[in-house]
Design an enzyme around this catalytic site. Sequence first.
Site, mmCIF file in Angstrom:
data_model
loop_
_atom_site.group_PDB
_atom_site.id
_atom_site.type_symbol
_atom_site.label_atom_id
_atom_site.label_comp_id
_atom_site.label_asym_id
_atom_site.label_seq_id
_atom_site.Cartn_x
_atom_site.Cartn_y
_atom_site.Cartn_z
ATOM 1 N N LYS A 186 14.206 -2.537 -5.536
ATOM 2 C CA LYS A 186 15.073 -3.321 -6.431
ATOM 3 C C LYS A 186 15.831 -2.417 -7.398
ATOM 4 O O LYS A 186 15.576 -1.226 -7.469
ATOM 5 C CB LYS A 186 14.244 -4.381 -7.155
ATOM 6 C CG LYS A 186 13.529 -5.351 -6.185
ATOM 7 C CD LYS A 186 14.486 -6.291 -5.471
ATOM 8 C CE LYS A 186 13.924 -6.913 -4.199
ATOM 9 N NZ LYS A 186 12.953 -7.947 -4.362
HETATM 10 C C1 LIG Z 1 12.037 -9.094 -3.672
HETATM 11 C C2 LIG Z 1 12.295 -10.545 -3.823
HETATM 12 C C3 LIG Z 1 11.314 -11.419 -4.321
HETATM 13 C C4 LIG Z 1 9.909 -10.990 -4.565
HETATM 14 O O1 LIG Z 1 9.801 -9.985 -5.491
HETATM 15 P P1 LIG Z 1 8.384 -9.273 -5.685
HETATM 16 O O2 LIG Z 1 8.524 -8.531 -6.980
HETATM 17 O O3 LIG Z 1 8.210 -8.338 -4.520
HETATM 18 O O4 LIG Z 1 7.353 -10.308 -5.720
HETATM 19 C C5 LIG Z 1 11.651 -12.731 -4.520
HETATM 20 N N1 LIG Z 1 12.876 -13.192 -4.240
HETATM 21 C C6 LIG Z 1 13.842 -12.396 -3.751
HETATM 22 C C7 LIG Z 1 15.198 -12.961 -3.483
HETATM 23 C C8 LIG Z 1 13.579 -11.050 -3.508
HETATM 24 O O5 LIG Z 1 14.522 -10.248 -2.997
#
Ligand SMILES: *Cc1c(COP(=O)(O)O)cnc(C)c1O
Length: 386
Positions: A186
Amino acid sequence: MTNKKEFIVFGSPLIEQEEINEVVSCLKSGWLGTGPKVTEFENNFLDYKKGNYVAALNSCTAALHLSLKTLDLKPGDEVITTAMTFCATVNAIIHSGATPVLADVEFDSMNINPTEIKNKITSNTKAILIVHFAGRPCNMDAIMDIAKEYNLKVIEDCAHAIETTYKNKNAGTFGDFGCFSFYVTKNITTGEGGMVIAREKKDIDRIKILGLHGMSKDAWKRFGDEGYKHYYVVEAGFKYNMMDIQAAIGIHQLKRIDSNWQKRQEIWQQYKEAFRNLPIILPADPETNTKHAYHLFTILIDEQRAGISRDDFLKKINLDGIGVGVHYLSIPEHPFYQKTYKWLPENYPNSYKIGRQTVSLPLSPKLTQEQINRVIVSVCNIFSRK
Ligand SMILES: *Cc1c(COP(=O)(O)O)cnc(C)c1O
């Protein structure tokens, strides 16, 4: 043709010396769990987002789950979300006890279509869970109007959208909750990690309790130097707290958020320019009066037009040593949801088509110009090779 050099890992994070030093100092301090660094990271994040209240958690999934938990949903209650998202968005609704209801996206923005939301509202609808896809803001004017008209809660899945703004307002501060991810790939990473921003203090207080076994407030302080404190369990909670080791990374990642955004914007523009004559669909330009977080650069490959299928493209680019992603197969393509909710991919045609055609190219701020060039040459060659 560029030869196969070192593999470009998709979404590889840019970790600098400051993060390393802070983690080391955290380890040396002996306080690894939830503590002062988490508080510092929360405050800095809230400053950046200009939200009301904040709680750090160990994932965006946890943030989504606890946001939904505060709504006290009952079996039969419905939450409308997008058919083009990561499975965690939908699973959080299921684990909150409600029934997920899917709405299709707009093909160009890949974001939930407000008209489709409206079509899915019933007397059981309690909330809308939107996703600012790839970092592009949803149509918040339309969505907030619908929420107001039907008295629905709004949760924003901002996993792609830390930097996103819509009409100069930050993503995650429109609805009742904004949920953020600091997963490795991210825009900010803490390894694993998440954050929730809430409009109401009572909601964030409850989320903090639910995130730590349901123990009464600030239970993590019980091992501090202020004398032993008893805790009381006030609700059956979860183990979702963020550690200081994670926050140590996040504090410095957040400081570099603008320079990393700038780097990704430059890569995005290079791709747009280099690929403009290829037989593929490139991401739409950001809408005026918005800020795109440039989380994903997605190309769409229609086999008829491109002369190569998406899945063959995935194989070929991988052979060139370039790691890519697919975000995502549409939710109704997965067997569990088909079995449980009788969803059919064809009923969400835009999400279905995007899911079958999309590829996310490397967009990490860690990419060197040489690596960016390799991606560009590889993509151009694959479409001329066919
Ligand atoms: C990565 C992601 C999540 C989950 O995030 P985590 O921190 O891994 O739990 C949820 N929604 C979207 C759209 C994502 O890309």
